[in-house]
Write a protein that holds these residues in place. Sequence first.
Motif, mmCIF file in Angstrom:
data_model
loop_
_atom_site.group_PDB
_atom_site.id
_atom_site.type_symbol
_atom_site.label_atom_id
_atom_site.label_comp_id
_atom_site.label_asym_id
_atom_site.label_seq_id
_atom_site.Cartn_x
_atom_site.Cartn_y
_atom_site.Cartn_z
ATOM 1 N N THR A 49 20.591 -24.540 69.697
ATOM 2 C CA THR A 49 21.299 -23.382 69.146
ATOM 3 C C THR A 49 22.696 -23.742 68.662
ATOM 4 O O THR A 49 23.144 -23.282 67.611
ATOM 5 C CB THR A 49 21.391 -22.269 70.203
ATOM 6 O OG1 THR A 49 20.079 -21.912 70.628
ATOM 7 C CG2 THR A 49 22.100 -21.034 69.642
ATOM 8 N N THR A 50 23.396 -24.564 69.432
ATOM 9 C CA THR A 50 24.797 -24.863 69.116
ATOM 10 C C THR A 50 24.985 -26.164 68.361
ATOM 11 O O THR A 50 26.030 -26.369 67.723
ATOM 12 C CB THR A 50 25.616 -24.951 70.417
ATOM 13 O OG1 THR A 50 25.127 -26.049 71.204
ATOM 14 C CG2 THR A 50 25.513 -23.658 71.213
ATOM 15 N N GLY A 51 24.000 -27.065 68.462
ATOM 16 C CA GLY A 51 24.154 -28.375 67.844
ATOM 17 C C GLY A 51 24.991 -29.319 68.672
ATOM 18 O O GLY A 51 25.282 -30.448 68.252
ATOM 19 N N LEU A 52 25.399 -28.879 69.859
ATOM 20 C CA LEU A 52 26.199 -29.723 70.744
ATOM 21 C C LEU A 52 25.291 -30.638 71.566
ATOM 22 O O LEU A 52 24.267 -30.201 72.086
ATOM 23 C CB LEU A 52 27.039 -28.859 71.682
ATOM 24 C CG LEU A 52 28.078 -27.954 71.011
ATOM 25 C CD1 LEU A 52 28.685 -27.005 72.042
ATOM 26 C CD2 LEU A 52 29.173 -28.800 70.360
ATOM 27 N N ASN A 53 25.671 -31.882 71.705
ATOM 28 C CA ASN A 53 24.890 -32.835 72.479
ATOM 29 C C ASN A 53 25.133 -32.607 73.968
ATOM 30 O O ASN A 53 26.271 -32.578 74.430
ATOM 31 C CB ASN A 53 25.298 -34.265 72.096
ATOM 32 C CG ASN A 53 24.340 -35.298 72.671
ATOM 33 O OD1 ASN A 53 24.054 -35.284 73.849
ATOM 34 N ND2 ASN A 53 23.866 -36.188 71.805
ATOM 35 N N LEU A 54 24.057 -32.449 74.717
ATOM 36 C CA LEU A 54 24.190 -32.161 76.145
ATOM 37 C C LEU A 54 24.961 -33.259 76.874
ATOM 38 O O LEU A 54 25.735 -32.978 77.797
ATOM 39 C CB LEU A 54 22.807 -31.984 76.788
ATOM 40 C CG LEU A 54 22.007 -30.745 76.369
ATOM 41 C CD1 LEU A 54 20.672 -30.710 77.098
ATOM 42 C CD2 LEU A 54 22.792 -29.477 76.678
ATOM 43 N N LYS A 55 24.760 -34.501 76.486
ATOM 44 C CA LYS A 55 25.435 -35.594 77.156
ATOM 45 C C LYS A 55 26.950 -35.508 76.989
ATOM 46 O O LYS A 55 27.706 -36.004 77.829
ATOM 47 C CB LYS A 55 24.930 -36.937 76.611
ATOM 48 C CG LYS A 55 23.467 -37.221 76.935
ATOM 49 C CD LYS A 55 23.044 -38.576 76.384
ATOM 50 C CE LYS A 55 21.588 -38.871 76.710
ATOM 51 N NZ LYS A 55 21.151 -40.182 76.171
#
Length: 228
Positions: A194-200
């Motif tokens: 949804t956000t395009g942010l990498n979880l790592k």
Amino acid sequence: MYLKKELYELIRTDESIFDFIQESTLDGLWYWDLENPENEWMSPKFWTVLGYIPEEMQHTSSSWQNIINQDDLKLASDNLTKHCENPNYPYDQIVRYKHKNGSTVWIRCRGLAIRDKNGKPTRMLGAHVDITNVKRSEQELIEAKEKTEKSETRYRTLFENMNTGFVLFEVVENEQGIPVDLIIVAANQGFERTTGLNLKDTVGEYLTKVLPGIEKDEADWIGTYSKV
């Protein structure tokens, strides 16, 4: 110490003192003739703990050997041999007995070989302590832990595979108790999509680091999430 000597003399001369000690502090006492191994005296409580009427039980080693767990009997026999060979080797083990009602009774069984003047074991004195309640509590804890782990696994699977983005924040406050930031404690793949942010790069980080300038956003994300 005179009190110790006095107590020992009472035990020697007054059977009621000995009976009180073994009935009050132990869940069974036994005295075994190692030279005639079928002969063994067991205290009344030895049998009542296992659900039997003492008067109906014979004072023979085969009486208890028929109701002890056979794997545990082998363990006790091996320890007896080692203890008789070496007095410094403790005769101390936990064994399972079959109660008259079919349930399992867990017993801590300890013993001491009585030796003649040449060091040869001729008798064995032993004591039983019923630890069934302790074992049941241990099993309940194990089962509760397993149940918790299964639940965590199920929810973790749901968390990871749900399509909706999910994120868990921890509020960070300043000395005045005013929310100034959020720490991203956990987030799922849906959040990443949804956000395009990498979880790592996001989990474990401050929100203001992940999204610089968000503290100045008119939507007041930090204040809103903190209120929630």
